[in-house]
Design a protein around this motif. Structure first.
Motif, PDB file in Angstrom:
ATOM      1  N   GLU A 213      49.009  25.527  42.737  1.00 14.43           N
ATOM      2  CA  GLU A 213      50.444  25.412  42.376  1.00 14.43           C
ATOM      3  C   GLU A 213      50.580  24.431  41.184  1.00 14.43           C
ATOM      4  O   GLU A 213      51.481  24.769  40.257  1.00 14.43           O
ATOM      5  N   LYS A 214      49.860  23.306  41.321  1.00 13.10           N
ATOM      6  CA  LYS A 214      49.974  22.214  39.956  1.00 13.10           C
ATOM      7  C   LYS A 214      48.733  22.514  38.791  1.00 13.10           C
ATOM      8  O   LYS A 214      49.151  22.356  37.936  1.00 13.10           O
ATOM      9  N   LEU A 215      47.889  23.530  39.329  1.00 14.49           N
ATOM     10  CA  LEU A 215      46.801  23.705  38.300  1.00 14.49           C
ATOM     11  C   LEU A 215      47.071  25.198  37.649  1.00 14.49           C
ATOM     12  O   LEU A 215      46.056  25.476  36.836  1.00 14.49           O
ATOM     13  N   HIS A 216      47.723  26.027  38.277  1.00 18.92           N
ATOM     14  CA  HIS A 216      47.498  27.568  37.846  1.00 18.92           C
ATOM     15  C   HIS A 216      47.561  27.758  36.446  1.00 18.92           C
ATOM     16  O   HIS A 216      47.220  28.676  35.834  1.00 18.92           O
ATOM     17  N   SER A 217      48.496  27.136  35.662  1.00 17.62           N
ATOM     18  CA  SER A 217      48.603  27.233  34.182  1.00 17.62           C
ATOM     19  C   SER A 217      47.305  27.223  33.471  1.00 17.62           C
ATOM     20  O   SER A 217      47.044  27.643  32.430  1.00 17.62           O
ATOM     21  N   SER A 218      46.239  26.395  33.964  1.00 15.29           N
ATOM     22  CA  SER A 218      45.151  26.168  33.408  1.00 15.29           C
ATOM     23  C   SER A 218      44.112  27.076  33.700  1.00 15.29           C
ATOM     24  O   SER A 218      43.194  27.047  33.142  1.00 15.29           O
ATOM     25  N   PHE A 219      44.394  28.147  34.714  1.00 11.98           N
ATOM     26  CA  PHE A 219      43.346  29.148  34.880  1.00 11.98           C
ATOM     27  C   PHE A 219      43.889  30.490  35.060  1.00 11.98           C
ATOM     28  O   PHE A 219      43.715  31.269  35.800  1.00 11.98           O
ATOM     29  N   GLU A 220      44.532  30.851  33.727  1.00 15.45           N
ATOM     30  CA  GLU A 220      45.096  32.114  33.740  1.00 15.45           C
ATOM     31  C   GLU A 220      43.992  33.152  33.736  1.00 15.45           C
ATOM     32  O   GLU A 220      44.453  34.232  33.901  1.00 15.45           O
ATOM     33  N   TYR A 221      42.731  32.884  33.142  1.00 20.27           N
ATOM     34  CA  TYR A 221      41.875  34.059  33.191  1.00 20.27           C
ATOM     35  C   TYR A 221      40.983  34.316  34.702  1.00 20.27           C
ATOM     36  O   TYR A 221      40.131  35.170  34.722  1.00 20.27           O
ATOM     37  N   VAL A 222      41.410  33.465  35.363  1.00 19.96           N
ATOM     38  CA  VAL A 222      40.547  33.629  36.749  1.00 19.96           C
ATOM     39  C   VAL A 222      40.947  35.066  37.475  1.00 19.96           C
ATOM     40  O   VAL A 222      39.945  35.617  37.966  1.00 19.96           O
ATOM     41  N   LYS A 223      42.214  35.757  37.072  1.00 18.14           N
ATOM     42  CA  LYS A 223      42.286  36.938  37.623  1.00 18.14           C
ATOM     43  C   LYS A 223      41.442  37.847  37.023  1.00 18.14           C
ATOM     44  O   LYS A 223      41.098  38.746  37.939  1.00 18.14           O
ATOM     45  N   TYR A 224      40.942  37.654  35.893  1.00 19.01           N
ATOM     46  CA  TYR A 224      39.897  38.612  35.402  1.00 19.01           C
ATOM     47  C   TYR A 224      38.479  38.562  36.065  1.00 19.01           C
ATOM     48  O   TYR A 224      37.683  39.402  36.367  1.00 19.01           O
ATOM     49  N   GLY A 225      38.360  37.315  36.228  1.00 20.49           N
ATOM     50  CA  GLY A 225      37.151  36.951  37.153  1.00 20.49           C
ATOM     51  C   GLY A 225      36.986  37.629  38.483  1.00 20.49           C
ATOM     52  O   GLY A 225      36.014  38.226  38.915  1.00 20.49           O
ATOM     53  N   VAL A 226      38.180  37.395  39.116  1.00 21.47           N
ATOM     54  CA  VAL A 226      38.409  38.129  40.584  1.00 21.47           C
ATOM     55  C   VAL A 226      38.190  39.604  40.589  1.00 21.47           C
ATOM     56  O   VAL A 226      37.578  40.239  41.301  1.00 21.47           O
ATOM     57  N   ALA A 227      38.821  40.107  39.474  1.00 22.27           N
ATOM     58  CA  ALA A 227      38.713  41.507  39.163  1.00 22.27           C
ATOM     59  C   ALA A 227      37.276  42.032  39.058  1.00 22.27           C
ATOM     60  O   ALA A 227      36.778  43.104  39.529  1.00 22.27           O
ATOM     61  N   LEU A 228      36.630  41.421  38.127  1.00 25.98           N
ATOM     62  CA  LEU A 228      35.034  41.707  38.004  1.00 25.98           C
ATOM     63  C   LEU A 228      34.307  41.412  39.048  1.00 25.98           C
ATOM     64  O   LEU A 228      33.525  42.210  39.670  1.00 25.98           O
ATOM     65  N   ILE A 229      34.584  40.462  40.245  1.00 25.75           N
ATOM     66  CA  ILE A 229      34.010  40.315  41.444  1.00 25.75           C
ATOM     67  C   ILE A 229      34.049  41.556  42.382  1.00 25.75           C
ATOM     68  O   ILE A 229      33.342  42.008  43.046  1.00 25.75           O
ATOM     69  N   LEU A 230      35.399  42.217  42.373  1.00 26.41           N
ATOM     70  CA  LEU A 230      35.819  43.430  43.087  1.00 26.41           C
ATOM     71  C   LEU A 230      35.142  44.536  42.516  1.00 26.41           C
ATOM     72  O   LEU A 230      34.499  45.043  43.422  1.00 26.41           O
ATOM     73  N   THR A 231      35.031  44.631  41.401  1.00 26.79           N
ATOM     74  CA  THR A 231      34.169  45.652  40.734  1.00 26.79           C
ATOM     75  C   THR A 231      32.756  45.718  40.923  1.00 26.79           C
ATOM     76  O   THR A 231      32.050  46.592  41.090  1.00 26.79           O
ATOM     77  N   PHE A 232      32.320  44.192  40.782  1.00 25.24           N
ATOM     78  CA  PHE A 232      30.776  44.068  41.149  1.00 25.24           C
ATOM     79  C   PHE A 232      30.644  44.643  42.654  1.00 25.24           C
ATOM     80  O   PHE A 232      29.373  45.318  42.764  1.00 25.24           O
ATOM     81  N   THR A 233      31.287  44.219  43.574  1.00 23.08           N
ATOM     82  CA  THR A 233      31.033  44.580  45.013  1.00 23.08           C
ATOM     83  C   THR A 233      31.183  46.100  45.263  1.00 23.08           C
ATOM     84  O   THR A 233      30.470  46.376  46.109  1.00 23.08           O
ATOM     85  N   GLY A 234      32.074  46.408  44.438  1.00 25.66           N
ATOM     86  CA  GLY A 234      31.996  48.089  44.676  1.00 25.66           C
ATOM     87  C   GLY A 234      31.150  48.552  44.024  1.00 25.66           C
ATOM     88  O   GLY A 234      30.437  49.742  44.706  1.00 25.66           O
ATOM     89  N   ILE A 235      30.215  48.272  43.106  1.00 20.45           N
ATOM     90  CA  ILE A 235      29.409  48.926  42.481  1.00 20.45           C
ATOM     91  C   ILE A 235      27.851  48.583  43.560  1.00 20.45           C
ATOM     92  O   ILE A 235      27.265  49.454  43.694  1.00 20.45           O
ATOM     93  N   LYS A 236      28.032  47.317  43.956  1.00 24.47           N
ATOM     94  CA  LYS A 236      26.701  47.002  45.050  1.00 24.47           C
ATOM     95  C   LYS A 236      26.895  48.092  46.241  1.00 24.47           C
ATOM     96  O   LYS A 236      26.009  48.586  46.724  1.00 24.47           O
ATOM     97  N   LEU A 237      28.125  48.381  46.743  1.00 26.78           N
ATOM     98  CA  LEU A 237      28.141  49.373  47.804  1.00 26.78           C
ATOM     99  C   LEU A 237      27.925  50.819  47.388  1.00 26.78           C
ATOM    100  O   LEU A 237      27.358  51.350  47.917  1.00 26.78           O
ATOM    101  N   SER A 238      28.500  50.965  46.101  1.00 23.23           N
ATOM    102  CA  SER A 238      28.136  52.548  45.778  1.00 23.23           C
ATOM    103  C   SER A 238      26.532  52.788  45.464  1.00 23.23           C
ATOM    104  O   SER A 238      26.216  53.705  45.520  1.00 23.23           O
ATOM    105  N   LEU A 239      25.911  51.774  45.097  1.00 22.72           N
ATOM    106  CA  LEU A 239      24.426  51.935  44.749  1.00 22.72           C
ATOM    107  C   LEU A 239      23.631  52.133  46.043  1.00 22.72           C
ATOM    108  O   LEU A 239      22.406  52.862  45.908  1.00 22.72           O
ATOM    109  N   LEU A 240      24.290  51.739  47.300  1.00 20.73           N
ATOM    110  CA  LEU A 240      23.644  52.128  48.459  1.00 20.73           C
ATOM    111  C   LEU A 240      23.296  53.680  48.664  1.00 20.73           C
ATOM    112  O   LEU A 240      22.531  54.160  49.370  1.00 20.73           O
TER     113      LEU A 240
END
Length: 279
Positions: A213-240
Motif C-alpha cells: 500500500e505504501k510502496l505500490h507506486s514503486s513497483f508498477e512492473y511487478v505485474k508483468y513479472g507475475v504474468a511471466l511466472i504464470l506463463t512459465f509454470t504453464g509451460i512447465k506443466l505443458s512440457l510434461l
C-alpha cells in the motif's frame, strides 16, 4: 500499519516459513524441502497481483485504512478454507486424471498472457456481478457503519458496503486460487506440501498488503513479472505432455529471477522518469 511494523511482521512470517522448510528438510528429505520452497515462492509471487487488486478495490470504494484490516483478516480466514478445498479437490482430480495437468498448463499460459494485456486500473468494481448478486440476496446500505458487516434499519437487515467489499475480496481470491493452485502443481502434487506452502504465504499477506500500500507506486512492473511466472509454470506443466520435466531448482531460480527483475525494472524506470522530470 507503519512500513516498519509491516516489514517486521512480514519478516517474521517469512522466517517462520523458512524454519518450517528446515523441518521439512530434516524430516521429509531435501526433495520435499525444495518442493515446499518452490511452492512458497510461487504463492508469494502470484499473491502480489492479487494484493494490487485489493488496493484498487479499496480505493474504488474509498474504504478508510482503519476498516481495511478487518476485511483482510476475514479474507485470510476465507482464503485458508478455500485453499483446503481447492487442494483436496485438485490433488484428487490430478491423481485420477493425470492429463488434467496439461489443461492446467494451457490455462496458466492464457492467464499469464491475459494479465500482461489487462488494464485493471479502469475496472468499475461497483458494477461487479458479485455485488449485483449480493444485492438480490440482501439489500446493501449506502454508508459505512464503522466496522460492521450488517446493520438493522427499520427492522430490515442490511449488508454494509464493508461486507460488499469482503465479498469482492473473497471472489477475487477464488479466481486467484484457480491460478495459484495449478501453478504449484508444476512443482509438486503432494497435498501436504501444496497446502502448507499456501498457508505460510497467506499468513503474511496482510502485512505484505500494508507494505505494498505504501510502496505500490514503486513497483508498477511487478505485474508483468507475475504474468511471466504464470506463463512459465504453464509451460512447465505443458512440457510434461512430451515427458520433459524442468528441474525444481531451475524452476525456483527462474521464478525468483522473474520477480526480482520485474522489481528492479520498476525501480530503474521510476528513477529514470524522475531524472527526466527534473531535467
Amino acid at each position: 500499519m507503519s512500513t516498519k511494523k509491516a516489514l517486521s511482521w512480514l519478516g517474521f512470517w517469512v522466517g517462520l516459513a523458512l524454519l518450517f522448510n528446515t523441518g521439512v528438510y530434516f524430516f521429509m528429505g531435501p526433495q520435499k524441502a525444495l518442493e515446499f520452497l518452490g511452492g512458497y515462492i510461487i504463492e508469494q509471487s502470484l499473491s502480489l497481483d492479487n494484493l494490487f487488486l485489493f488496493l484498487l478495490i479499496f480505493g474504488s470504494f474509498g474504504i478508510p485504512a482503519q476498516y481495511q484490516r478487518r476485511v483482510l483478516n476475514y479474507g485470510i480466514i476465507g482464503a485458508i478454507i478455500l485453499r483446503l478445498i481447492f487442494v483436496v479437490l485438485g490433488v484428487s482430480i490430478v491423481n485420477r486424471f493425470h492429463w488434467i495437468l496439461y489443461i492446467f498448463g494451457f490455462v496458466l499460459i492464457l492467464s499469464g498472457i491475459k494479465m500482461m494485456l489487462k488494464n485493471e486500473e479502469h475496472q468499475n468494481f461497483k458494477d461487479n456481478k458479485l455485488l449485483k448478486l449480493l444485492g438480490k440476496i440482501v439489500p446493501v446500505s449506502d454508508e459505512l457503519e464503522g466496522e460492521k458487516f450488517f446493520v438493522r434499519k427499520n427492522k430490515v437487515l442490511y449488508a454494509t458496503p464493508l461486507f460488499a467489499i469482503l465479498v469482492l475480496v473473497e471472489g477475487s481470491d477464488l479466481i486467484f486460487a484457480i491460478d495459484s493452485i495449478p501453478a504449484i502443481f508444476s512443482i509438486t502434487t503432494d497435498p501436504l506440501i501444496v497446502y502448507c506452502s499456501n498457508i505460510f504465504a497467506i499468513m503474511g499477506l496482510r502485512n505484505l498488503y500494508f507494505l505494498i500500500e505504501k510502496l505500490h507506486s514503486s513497483f508498477e512492473y511487478v505485474k508483468y513479472g507475475v504474468a511471466l511466472i504464470l506463463t512459465f509454470t504453464g509451460i512447465k506443466l505443458s512440457l510434461l505432455m512430451f515427458h520433459i520435466e524442468i528441474p525444481i531448482v531451475l524452476s525456483i531460480l527462474v521464478i525468483f529471477s522473474l520477480l526480482a527483475l520485474s522489481m528492479l525494472a520498476s525501480v530503474v524506470m521510476k528513477n529514470s522518469t524522475k531524472v527526466k522530470v527534473t531535467e
